[in-house]
Scaffold this motif. Structure first.
Motif, PDB file in Angstrom:
ATOM      1  N   VAL A 118      -6.503  -3.439   1.459  1.00  0.00           N
ATOM      2  CA  VAL A 118      -5.512  -4.071   0.599  1.00  0.00           C
ATOM      3  C   VAL A 118      -4.672  -4.977   1.493  1.00  0.00           C
ATOM      4  O   VAL A 118      -3.914  -4.483   2.323  1.00  0.00           O
ATOM      5  N   LEU A 119      -4.842  -6.287   1.338  1.00  0.00           N
ATOM      6  CA  LEU A 119      -4.089  -7.223   2.170  1.00  0.00           C
ATOM      7  C   LEU A 119      -2.757  -7.575   1.527  1.00  0.00           C
ATOM      8  O   LEU A 119      -2.649  -7.642   0.302  1.00  0.00           O
ATOM      9  N   GLY A 120      -1.763  -7.784   2.345  1.00  0.00           N
ATOM     10  CA  GLY A 120      -0.469  -8.218   1.870  1.00  0.00           C
ATOM     11  C   GLY A 120       0.399  -7.119   1.287  1.00  0.00           C
ATOM     12  O   GLY A 120       1.512  -7.371   0.850  1.00  0.00           O
ATOM     13  N   GLY A 121      -0.098  -5.910   1.273  1.00  0.00           N
ATOM     14  CA  GLY A 121       0.680  -4.811   0.721  1.00  0.00           C
ATOM     15  C   GLY A 121       1.641  -4.228   1.729  1.00  0.00           C
ATOM     16  O   GLY A 121       1.464  -4.367   2.931  1.00  0.00           O
ATOM     17  N   GLU A 122       2.643  -3.590   1.220  1.00  0.00           N
ATOM     18  CA  GLU A 122       3.606  -2.894   2.070  1.00  0.00           C
ATOM     19  C   GLU A 122       3.610  -1.422   1.684  1.00  0.00           C
ATOM     20  O   GLU A 122       3.307  -1.062   0.548  1.00  0.00           O
ATOM     21  N   GLY A 123       3.946  -0.566   2.619  1.00  0.00           N
ATOM     22  CA  GLY A 123       4.074   0.857   2.314  1.00  0.00           C
ATOM     23  C   GLY A 123       2.745   1.526   2.026  1.00  0.00           C
ATOM     24  O   GLY A 123       1.742   1.264   2.677  1.00  0.00           O
ATOM     25  N   ARG A 124       2.729   2.377   1.018  1.00  0.00           N
ATOM     26  CA  ARG A 124       1.572   3.221   0.716  1.00  0.00           C
ATOM     27  C   ARG A 124       0.638   2.521  -0.270  1.00  0.00           C
ATOM     28  O   ARG A 124       0.599   2.845  -1.456  1.00  0.00           O
ATOM     29  N   THR A 125      -0.126   1.581   0.216  1.00  0.00           N
ATOM     30  CA  THR A 125      -1.117   0.881  -0.589  1.00  0.00           C
ATOM     31  C   THR A 125      -2.317   1.800  -0.812  1.00  0.00           C
ATOM     32  O   THR A 125      -2.404   2.884  -0.227  1.00  0.00           O
ATOM     33  N   ALA A 126      -3.251   1.374  -1.650  1.00  0.00           N
ATOM     34  CA  ALA A 126      -4.409   2.209  -1.992  1.00  0.00           C
ATOM     35  C   ALA A 126      -5.224   2.586  -0.755  1.00  0.00           C
ATOM     36  O   ALA A 126      -5.730   3.711  -0.660  1.00  0.00           O
ATOM     37  N   ASP A 127      -5.364   1.658   0.212  1.00  0.00           N
ATOM     38  CA  ASP A 127      -6.137   1.975   1.417  1.00  0.00           C
ATOM     39  C   ASP A 127      -5.430   3.025   2.271  1.00  0.00           C
ATOM     40  O   ASP A 127      -6.052   3.986   2.732  1.00  0.00           O
ATOM     41  N   VAL A 128      -4.131   2.889   2.432  1.00  0.00           N
ATOM     42  CA  VAL A 128      -3.350   3.876   3.184  1.00  0.00           C
ATOM     43  C   VAL A 128      -3.393   5.226   2.469  1.00  0.00           C
ATOM     44  O   VAL A 128      -3.582   6.276   3.105  1.00  0.00           O
ATOM     45  N   ALA A 129      -3.262   5.203   1.147  1.00  0.00           N
ATOM     46  CA  ALA A 129      -3.284   6.447   0.366  1.00  0.00           C
ATOM     47  C   ALA A 129      -4.632   7.150   0.493  1.00  0.00           C
ATOM     48  O   ALA A 129      -4.687   8.384   0.600  1.00  0.00           O
ATOM     49  N   ALA A 146      -5.281  -9.037  26.313  1.00  0.00           N
ATOM     50  CA  ALA A 146      -4.162  -9.625  25.578  1.00  0.00           C
ATOM     51  C   ALA A 146      -4.238  -9.235  24.100  1.00  0.00           C
ATOM     52  O   ALA A 146      -5.306  -8.930  23.580  1.00  0.00           O
ATOM     53  N   GLU A 147      -3.080  -9.254  23.466  1.00  0.00           N
ATOM     54  CA  GLU A 147      -3.018  -8.936  22.047  1.00  0.00           C
ATOM     55  C   GLU A 147      -2.915 -10.218  21.237  1.00  0.00           C
ATOM     56  O   GLU A 147      -2.268 -11.167  21.644  1.00  0.00           O
ATOM     57  N   GLY A 148      -3.570 -10.224  20.074  1.00  0.00           N
ATOM     58  CA  GLY A 148      -3.538 -11.384  19.196  1.00  0.00           C
ATOM     59  C   GLY A 148      -3.157 -10.982  17.784  1.00  0.00           C
ATOM     60  O   GLY A 148      -2.605  -9.894  17.549  1.00  0.00           O
ATOM     61  N   ALA A 149      -3.484 -11.841  16.827  1.00  0.00           N
ATOM     62  CA  ALA A 149      -3.125 -11.602  15.421  1.00  0.00           C
ATOM     63  C   ALA A 149      -3.785 -10.333  14.882  1.00  0.00           C
ATOM     64  O   ALA A 149      -3.157  -9.551  14.157  1.00  0.00           O
ATOM     65  N   ALA A 150      -5.055 -10.093  15.228  1.00  0.00           N
ATOM     66  CA  ALA A 150      -5.754  -8.894  14.745  1.00  0.00           C
ATOM     67  C   ALA A 150      -5.106  -7.626  15.315  1.00  0.00           C
ATOM     68  O   ALA A 150      -5.030  -6.602  14.633  1.00  0.00           O
ATOM     69  N   THR A 151      -4.626  -7.713  16.537  1.00  0.00           N
ATOM     70  CA  THR A 151      -3.955  -6.567  17.162  1.00  0.00           C
ATOM     71  C   THR A 151      -2.665  -6.244  16.413  1.00  0.00           C
ATOM     72  O   THR A 151      -2.385  -5.077  16.115  1.00  0.00           O
ATOM     73  N   GLN A 152      -1.901  -7.287  16.104  1.00  0.00           N
ATOM     74  CA  GLN A 152      -0.645  -7.085  15.381  1.00  0.00           C
ATOM     75  C   GLN A 152      -0.899  -6.541  13.974  1.00  0.00           C
ATOM     76  O   GLN A 152      -0.158  -5.694  13.484  1.00  0.00           O
ATOM     77  N   ASP A 153      -1.978  -7.008  13.333  1.00  0.00           N
ATOM     78  CA  ASP A 153      -2.350  -6.493  12.014  1.00  0.00           C
ATOM     79  C   ASP A 153      -2.676  -5.005  12.099  1.00  0.00           C
ATOM     80  O   ASP A 153      -2.214  -4.213  11.272  1.00  0.00           O
ATOM     81  N   ALA A 154      -3.454  -4.612  13.108  1.00  0.00           N
ATOM     82  CA  ALA A 154      -3.817  -3.201  13.279  1.00  0.00           C
ATOM     83  C   ALA A 154      -2.579  -2.365  13.585  1.00  0.00           C
ATOM     84  O   ALA A 154      -2.436  -1.245  13.073  1.00  0.00           O
ATOM     85  N   ARG A 155      -1.665  -2.877  14.389  1.00  0.00           N
ATOM     86  CA  ARG A 155      -0.431  -2.148  14.697  1.00  0.00           C
ATOM     87  C   ARG A 155       0.408  -1.946  13.426  1.00  0.00           C
ATOM     88  O   ARG A 155       0.960  -0.872  13.195  1.00  0.00           O
ATOM     89  N   GLY A 156       0.498  -2.990  12.601  1.00  0.00           N
ATOM     90  CA  GLY A 156       1.250  -2.888  11.355  1.00  0.00           C
ATOM     91  C   GLY A 156       0.633  -1.868  10.411  1.00  0.00           C
ATOM     92  O   GLY A 156       1.344  -1.054   9.796  1.00  0.00           O
ATOM     93  N   PHE A 157      -0.704  -1.883  10.310  1.00  0.00           N
ATOM     94  CA  PHE A 157      -1.399  -0.909   9.467  1.00  0.00           C
ATOM     95  C   PHE A 157      -1.174   0.503  10.007  1.00  0.00           C
ATOM     96  O   PHE A 157      -0.899   1.425   9.247  1.00  0.00           O
ATOM     97  N   ALA A 158      -1.280   0.662  11.314  1.00  0.00           N
ATOM     98  CA  ALA A 158      -1.085   1.981  11.935  1.00  0.00           C
ATOM     99  C   ALA A 158       0.324   2.510  11.668  1.00  0.00           C
ATOM    100  O   ALA A 158       0.509   3.701  11.423  1.00  0.00           O
TER     101      ALA A 158
END
Length: 172
Positions: free
Chosen positions: A50-61, A86-98
């Protein structure tokens, strides 16, 4: 049954309990799990992202439900760094998801682990097993999650501690 968070139950200095491995992609998330002794990682499923979601989206749930069902002791999320480290955009996305996952599964710890080349290795393993490249898409994320988790399990056994970097859950 309670979750074992302390080192008292582990043979390698870590608590006994299933571990989950997560490979976060833009479209799909691969999920793998280990046995309670942390010996072998096996594929579980591919979860739509689920892209663009915040909090407990269906994928996180969905992943949180798997954590609860398996009484997981820890969740390892792959951190896709560049080959240079080095860290890039994909790294930051994974950190945010984590971080969102950590908030959803607390008090179960979520840790990020280096996953450089896990998808490449997963493709190679599937080819070696005789799978055609076209048939990789439905399972490649699960195979990458297995590689991420198995690497973390290997570190646990060698070092006697959990692998990776602990993710702090965001405070509301």
């Amino acid at each position: 049954m309670t979750r074992p968070f302390g080192p008292e139950a582990g043979t390698a200095g870590v608590a006994r309990g299933a571990r989950l491995g997560v490979d976060v992609g833009k479209a799909r998330i691969g999920l793998a799990a280990s046995d309670p002794d942390g010996l072998v990682a096996t594929p579980v499923e591919t979860v739509p992202r689920v892209l663009g979601g915040e909090g407990r989206t269906a994928d996180v749930a969905r992943i949180a439900a798997e954590v609860d069902e398996r009484l997981a002791a820890v969740v390892y999320v792959g951190l896709p760094r560049h080959l240079s480290g080095a860290e890039g955009a994909a790294t930051q996305d994974a950190r945010g998801f984590a971080a969102r996952l950590a908030a959803a599964v607390a008090p179960v710890p979520v840790r990020v682990v280096d996953e450089r080349m896990s998808t490449v290795a997963a493709h190679a393993q599937l080819r070696a097993a005789g799978r055609k490249t076209k048939s990789h898409r439905p399972v490649i994320d699960q195979a990458a999650a297995v590689i991420i988790l198995q690497s973390a399990l290997d570190v646990e056994r060698a070092a006697g501690t959990r692998a990776g970097e602990l993710v702090e859950a965001p405070t509301p």
